[in-house]
Write a protein that holds these residues in place. Structure first.
Motif, PDB file in Angstrom:
ATOM      1  N   TRP A 274      52.812  34.663  44.839  1.00  0.00           N
ATOM      2  CA  TRP A 274      52.004  35.589  45.480  1.00  0.00           C
ATOM      3  C   TRP A 274      52.318  37.028  45.386  1.00  0.00           C
ATOM      4  O   TRP A 274      51.352  37.778  45.412  1.00  0.00           O
ATOM      5  CB  TRP A 274      52.327  35.220  47.080  1.00  0.00           C
ATOM      6  CG  TRP A 274      51.669  35.927  48.019  1.00  0.00           C
ATOM      7  CD1 TRP A 274      50.109  35.928  48.146  1.00  0.00           C
ATOM      8  CD2 TRP A 274      51.954  36.793  49.018  1.00  0.00           C
ATOM      9  NE1 TRP A 274      49.804  36.851  49.416  1.00  0.00           N
ATOM     10  CE2 TRP A 274      51.005  37.221  49.859  1.00  0.00           C
ATOM     11  CE3 TRP A 274      53.465  36.981  49.463  1.00  0.00           C
ATOM     12  CZ2 TRP A 274      51.244  38.080  50.792  1.00  0.00           C
ATOM     13  CZ3 TRP A 274      53.654  38.191  50.470  1.00  0.00           C
ATOM     14  CH2 TRP A 274      52.498  38.465  51.346  1.00  0.00           C
ATOM     15  N   LEU A 275      53.545  37.466  45.244  1.00  0.00           N
ATOM     16  CA  LEU A 275      53.694  38.981  45.212  1.00  0.00           C
ATOM     17  C   LEU A 275      53.121  39.648  43.850  1.00  0.00           C
ATOM     18  O   LEU A 275      52.623  40.596  43.882  1.00  0.00           O
ATOM     19  CB  LEU A 275      55.216  39.274  45.302  1.00  0.00           C
ATOM     20  CG  LEU A 275      55.964  38.629  46.640  1.00  0.00           C
ATOM     21  CD1 LEU A 275      57.438  39.240  46.576  1.00  0.00           C
ATOM     22  CD2 LEU A 275      55.305  39.880  47.703  1.00  0.00           C
ATOM     23  N   ASP A 276      53.596  38.832  42.821  1.00  0.00           N
ATOM     24  CA  ASP A 276      53.056  39.389  41.633  1.00  0.00           C
ATOM     25  C   ASP A 276      51.571  39.296  41.555  1.00  0.00           C
ATOM     26  O   ASP A 276      50.897  40.146  40.774  1.00  0.00           O
ATOM     27  CB  ASP A 276      53.694  38.570  40.471  1.00  0.00           C
ATOM     28  CG  ASP A 276      53.511  39.025  39.002  1.00  0.00           C
ATOM     29  OD1 ASP A 276      54.258  40.228  38.797  1.00  0.00           O
ATOM     30  OD2 ASP A 276      52.937  38.495  38.173  1.00  0.00           O
ATOM     31  N   ALA A 277      50.893  38.194  41.965  1.00  0.00           N
ATOM     32  CA  ALA A 277      49.527  38.253  41.939  1.00  0.00           C
ATOM     33  C   ALA A 277      48.650  39.287  42.755  1.00  0.00           C
ATOM     34  O   ALA A 277      47.536  39.732  42.375  1.00  0.00           O
ATOM     35  CB  ALA A 277      48.988  36.795  42.488  1.00  0.00           C
ATOM     36  N   THR A 278      49.400  39.661  43.828  1.00  0.00           N
ATOM     37  CA  THR A 278      48.678  40.692  44.707  1.00  0.00           C
ATOM     38  C   THR A 278      48.974  41.991  44.445  1.00  0.00           C
ATOM     39  O   THR A 278      48.121  42.784  44.665  1.00  0.00           O
ATOM     40  CB  THR A 278      48.869  40.175  46.119  1.00  0.00           C
ATOM     41  OG1 THR A 278      50.213  39.917  46.702  1.00  0.00           O
ATOM     42  CG2 THR A 278      48.113  38.777  46.388  1.00  0.00           C
ATOM     43  N   PHE A 279      50.338  42.187  44.136  1.00  0.00           N
ATOM     44  CA  PHE A 279      50.710  43.681  44.197  1.00  0.00           C
ATOM     45  C   PHE A 279      50.182  44.322  43.370  1.00  0.00           C
ATOM     46  O   PHE A 279      49.900  45.709  43.121  1.00  0.00           O
ATOM     47  CB  PHE A 279      52.219  43.457  43.999  1.00  0.00           C
ATOM     48  CG  PHE A 279      52.850  43.438  45.277  1.00  0.00           C
ATOM     49  CD1 PHE A 279      52.199  42.916  46.397  1.00  0.00           C
ATOM     50  CD2 PHE A 279      54.252  43.656  45.462  1.00  0.00           C
ATOM     51  CE1 PHE A 279      53.176  42.708  47.544  1.00  0.00           C
ATOM     52  CE2 PHE A 279      55.136  43.325  46.624  1.00  0.00           C
ATOM     53  CZ  PHE A 279      54.522  43.103  47.742  1.00  0.00           C
ATOM     54  N   ASP A 280      49.911  43.868  42.012  1.00  0.00           N
ATOM     55  CA  ASP A 280      48.997  44.677  40.817  1.00  0.00           C
ATOM     56  C   ASP A 280      47.826  45.316  41.501  1.00  0.00           C
ATOM     57  O   ASP A 280      47.463  46.300  41.267  1.00  0.00           O
ATOM     58  CB  ASP A 280      48.665  43.883  39.630  1.00  0.00           C
ATOM     59  CG  ASP A 280      49.987  43.498  39.053  1.00  0.00           C
ATOM     60  OD1 ASP A 280      50.984  44.307  39.055  1.00  0.00           O
ATOM     61  OD2 ASP A 280      49.936  42.846  37.901  1.00  0.00           O
ATOM     62  N   ARG A 281      47.031  44.407  42.179  1.00  0.00           N
ATOM     63  CA  ARG A 281      45.888  44.851  42.588  1.00  0.00           C
ATOM     64  C   ARG A 281      46.018  45.909  43.844  1.00  0.00           C
ATOM     65  O   ARG A 281      45.397  46.902  43.781  1.00  0.00           O
ATOM     66  CB  ARG A 281      45.226  43.825  43.306  1.00  0.00           C
ATOM     67  CG  ARG A 281      44.826  42.668  42.361  1.00  0.00           C
ATOM     68  CD  ARG A 281      43.525  42.777  41.292  1.00  0.00           C
ATOM     69  NE  ARG A 281      44.200  43.687  40.174  1.00  0.00           N
ATOM     70  CZ  ARG A 281      44.934  42.863  39.290  1.00  0.00           C
ATOM     71  NH1 ARG A 281      45.215  41.917  39.190  1.00  0.00           N
ATOM     72  NH2 ARG A 281      45.652  43.819  38.280  1.00  0.00           N
ATOM     73  N   ALA A 282      46.969  45.694  44.622  1.00  0.00           N
ATOM     74  CA  ALA A 282      47.336  46.688  45.800  1.00  0.00           C
ATOM     75  C   ALA A 282      47.831  47.893  45.017  1.00  0.00           C
ATOM     76  O   ALA A 282      47.439  49.053  45.615  1.00  0.00           O
ATOM     77  CB  ALA A 282      48.435  46.331  46.711  1.00  0.00           C
TER      78      ALA A 282
ATOM     79  N   ALA B 286      53.587  57.269  43.694  1.00  0.00           N
ATOM     80  CA  ALA B 286      52.675  57.789  42.903  1.00  0.00           C
ATOM     81  C   ALA B 286      51.408  58.149  43.365  1.00  0.00           C
ATOM     82  O   ALA B 286      50.873  59.224  43.318  1.00  0.00           O
ATOM     83  CB  ALA B 286      52.637  56.819  41.528  1.00  0.00           C
ATOM     84  N   ALA B 287      50.821  57.233  44.218  1.00  0.00           N
ATOM     85  CA  ALA B 287      49.529  57.195  45.043  1.00  0.00           C
ATOM     86  C   ALA B 287      49.793  58.675  46.008  1.00  0.00           C
ATOM     87  O   ALA B 287      48.950  59.538  46.205  1.00  0.00           O
ATOM     88  CB  ALA B 287      49.053  55.955  45.667  1.00  0.00           C
ATOM     89  N   GLY B 288      50.963  58.606  46.517  1.00  0.00           N
ATOM     90  CA  GLY B 288      51.292  59.876  47.611  1.00  0.00           C
ATOM     91  C   GLY B 288      51.293  61.208  46.842  1.00  0.00           C
ATOM     92  O   GLY B 288      50.911  62.204  47.424  1.00  0.00           O
ATOM     93  N   CYS B 289      51.957  61.054  45.552  1.00  0.00           N
ATOM     94  CA  CYS B 289      51.844  62.308  44.673  1.00  0.00           C
ATOM     95  C   CYS B 289      50.454  62.654  44.505  1.00  0.00           C
ATOM     96  O   CYS B 289      50.325  64.028  44.257  1.00  0.00           O
ATOM     97  CB  CYS B 289      52.798  62.098  43.544  1.00  0.00           C
ATOM     98  SG  CYS B 289      54.466  61.808  43.812  1.00  0.00           S
TER      99      CYS B 289
ATOM    100  N   GLU C 154      47.124  49.235  42.022  1.00  0.00           N
ATOM    101  CA  GLU C 154      45.914  50.183  41.362  1.00  0.00           C
ATOM    102  C   GLU C 154      44.986  50.606  42.589  1.00  0.00           C
ATOM    103  O   GLU C 154      44.723  51.769  42.364  1.00  0.00           O
ATOM    104  CB  GLU C 154      44.961  49.151  40.478  1.00  0.00           C
ATOM    105  CG  GLU C 154      44.221  49.708  39.613  1.00  0.00           C
ATOM    106  CD  GLU C 154      43.866  48.956  38.343  1.00  0.00           C
ATOM    107  OE1 GLU C 154      42.901  49.610  37.696  1.00  0.00           O
ATOM    108  OE2 GLU C 154      44.240  47.831  38.312  1.00  0.00           O
ATOM    109  N   TYR C 155      44.716  49.997  43.360  1.00  0.00           N
ATOM    110  CA  TYR C 155      43.652  50.362  44.244  1.00  0.00           C
ATOM    111  C   TYR C 155      44.214  51.277  45.615  1.00  0.00           C
ATOM    112  O   TYR C 155      43.584  52.217  45.772  1.00  0.00           O
ATOM    113  CB  TYR C 155      43.015  49.213  45.134  1.00  0.00           C
ATOM    114  CG  TYR C 155      42.222  48.209  44.153  1.00  0.00           C
ATOM    115  CD1 TYR C 155      41.880  48.684  42.958  1.00  0.00           C
ATOM    116  CD2 TYR C 155      42.124  46.882  44.486  1.00  0.00           C
ATOM    117  CE1 TYR C 155      41.334  47.653  42.225  1.00  0.00           C
ATOM    118  CE2 TYR C 155      41.347  45.904  43.815  1.00  0.00           C
ATOM    119  CZ  TYR C 155      41.074  46.584  42.401  1.00  0.00           C
ATOM    120  OH  TYR C 155      40.425  45.380  41.382  1.00  0.00           O
TER     121      TYR C 155
END
Length: 597
Positions: A256-264, A211-214, A266-267
């Motif tokens: 770890w994945l769930d905690a960090t991927f949301d931020r990754a 989505a970010a790439g689009c 969105e940003y």
């Protein structure tokens, strides 16, 4: 394979053995307590073991909740108790004591499993008792009671209960009404095909990156595709947690994945929007970085407040009482959840605005919405803190000190400077949070900002000089985040050279990852990152001073290279240590239930 020791006389027509095998247990019958103790000793110490009464009547999902959840060393429901490796010693002791008390005789009336649970609770062994709701789990004492229990089991559809319990009980309006009604079925579909929550989490990340790439294409079709993919990524983001709850697949790596991927996600999407806008001739990198700074500071307010107050004693507040009263009225619950702009509402807004407007308008709406939400939540928490009569614990003070992320310069200041009692710590932090960004705003890169940053180092040291147990000391970490991130943002914007703001975006993202990683370690009772890491990346006050010095001595072009190099260095250090920790055996086996705001 996990092992179940089935105690007592078998009951004709009972499905208990079949149910336990369907959950992956190897079933071993024991005629009495003595044989149960012998069988318990034969099970390898690193394997899960359970003791279940053969007369048990209940739903399979009740057994699943009681016997297979990996988060708890000891767990029990009526007629069944289980232990993982960490709780094995306590179970063995309780079993031996009950065996001695009962003389090893056959179990005709009482339940060995329930007696063991009573002994464990008496020892305060920390037995988890899951909420079963309408699910049935009983040990009938006679045929009539057994028939009534079987009728109760037949009256409740445990699959419907399982699907319902897969959804978080407290969630945002958009998630509750527009995502969860069908994402729970997607979670079940994934479970029946052997997919894991980690795989779904990874798919959500990949979808968001696409989505970010689009968005980065800068075209209207690209923006529309980006909005649709962002929504789908959020559907998968909800699905991974629901899958974890549906199938009880909680794991350290998953936390770890769930905690960090949301931020990754969105940003990265913010960066994609900024790149897309640049392709169309509109530079919105300052807005993208501002949105990331604001959102990260919002999160640290939530984390810091919760850590400061989750174990406070004598916790009373008129503001909290009013909040609880409002939560008892249906429409106010949803209104308040929407006002704070949680992840569901936020991503839906971003997706729709991306598809139908421009990146600049999207960022303006995001900044206004997040600023209003931050003001609302922070004001409420300040009022609660000022009206609350509570004593904060040493653990809370330690958590706040860890969230502050002070480094070696602050430690040096604490050793050589005299301590003062002029005002609480949060005022010193607030002064620093205002001083450096204001100096950068009015003077731009220069030695006045370096001087302000040097004073900020001293203020940071003073802010955490005493245990952080004051009513508003939970504001210290958010003030530090605002000072550091805000200084980077303003100095990069003042440089007025292409490429400095994207480099600053990368630097703040790397540092923010470190701060989020700290939060989730503390949430899992694993403590802060190691001291060597905090010292190696300078601490928040050291990085702020370094950024001020770099902006003063380097040209704008050189500053772009310096910010990029600093971002790469910080990212490598924190990622390597973070990955090492979260895949190690000592990491907390928890599942993130989503951002608190």
């Amino acid at each position: 394979m996990s092992t179940v020791i089935l105690t007592g006389q078998p009951v004709p027509g009972s499905s208990i053995e079949t149910d336990l095998r369907s959950l992956g247990f190897d079933v071993r019958p024991a005629a009495d307590a003595a044989e149960a103790e012998t069988l318990l000793a034969q099970v390898p110490a690193d394997r899960r073991v359970a003791v279940v009464d053969s007369r048990f009547v209940g739903h399979v999902h009740a057994l699943r909740l009681g016997l297979t959840d990996p988060r708890f060393p000891l767990a029990a429901i009526p007629g069944a108790v289980t232990a993982q490796a960490a709780g094995r010693q306590a179970l063995t002791r309780a079993m031996a004591r009950e065996n001695s008390a009962g003389g090893g005789t056959a179990l005709a009336v009482d339940s060995l499993a329930d007696r063991v649970v009573t002994a464990l609770d008496t020892d305060r062994a920390g037995v988890h008792h899951p909420e079963l709701g309408s699910l049935v789990a009983v040990v009938p004492a006679d045929p009539q009671t057994r028939n009534e229990a079987r009728q109760a089991v037949a009256a409740v559809d445990d699959e419907a209960v399982r699907l319902k319990s897969a959804v978080k009980s407290r969630d945002g309006f958009f998630t509750t009404h527009f995502i969860s009604p069908y994402s729970r079925y997607l979670a079940r579909w994934c479970a029946r095909r052997g997919l894991t929550p980690n795989q779904v989490t990874t798919a959500s990340l990949i979808t968001a990156l696409i989505a970010a790439g689009c968005a980065a294409t800068g075209t209207r079709p690209g923006f529309v595709a980006a909005g649709l993919l962002l929504i789908f990524s959020f559907v998968l983001d909800c699905t991974d947690g629901q899958l974890a709850r549906y199938s009880l697949q909680y794991s350290t790596l998953g936390a770890w994945l769930d905690a960090t991927f949301d931020r990754a996600k969105e940003y990265a999407y913010y960066a994609g929007l900024a790149l897309g806008a640049a392709r169309g001739g509109d530079d919105v990198w300052a807005l993208a970085l501002g949105a990331m700074v604001l959102q990260t500071c919002r999160h640290v307010v939530d984390f810091s407040f919760n850590e400061a107050n989750h174990d406070a004693t004598a916790n009373t507040s008129p503001t909290a009482a009013l909040s609880d009263k409002l939560d008892s009225v249906g429409w106010t619950v949803w209104l308040r959840r929407m006002i704070v702009l949680p992840i569901g509402e936020r991503w839906a807004m971003i997706a729709v605005l991306t598809a139908v407007t421009t990146p600049r308008i999207t960022f303006y709406a995001l900044l206004i919405g997040c600023a209003f939400a931050a003001t609302y939540t922070t004001a409420g928490r300040v009022l609660r803190s000022l009206t609350r009569k509570a004593r904060r614990t040493d653990r809370a003070a330690k958590a706040l000190a860890d969230l502050a992320d002070n480094g070696p310069l602050s430690e040096l200041g604490a050793r050589i400077l005299p301590r003062t009692s002029l005002g609480p710590g949060f005022l010193w932090a607030a002064a620093g949070a205002v001083l450096v960004p204001l100096a950068a705003w009015f003077d731009g890169p220069g030695w006045s900002v370096v001087l302000a940053a040097a004073v900020y180092v001293l203020l940071s040291s003073e802010a955490v000089a005493r245990p952080l147990k004051g009513a508003l000391d939970w504001l210290i970490p958010p003030f530090f985040r605002a000072a550091e991130y805000g200084t980077v943002l303003i100095l990069a914007a003042k440089a007025d050279v292409n490429g400095v703001l994207p480099a600053a975006f990368g630097l703040v993202a790397a540092v923010a990852y470190h701060h989020y990683d700290t939060v989730y370690r503390i949430r899992g009772d694993a403590g802060a990152p190691p001291a060597w890491l905090v010292r190696a990346i300078g601490g928040q006050e050291g990085r702020t001073l370094l950024v001020a010095v770099l902006a003063a001595v380097l040209t704008a072009t050189q500053l772009k290279v310096a910010f990029t190099a600093l971002a790469v260095a910080v990212a490598l250090l924190v990622l390597v240590e973070s990955i090492r920790f979260w895949v190690s055996a000592g990491a907390p086996a928890v599942h993130d239930e989503g951002e608190p705001a």
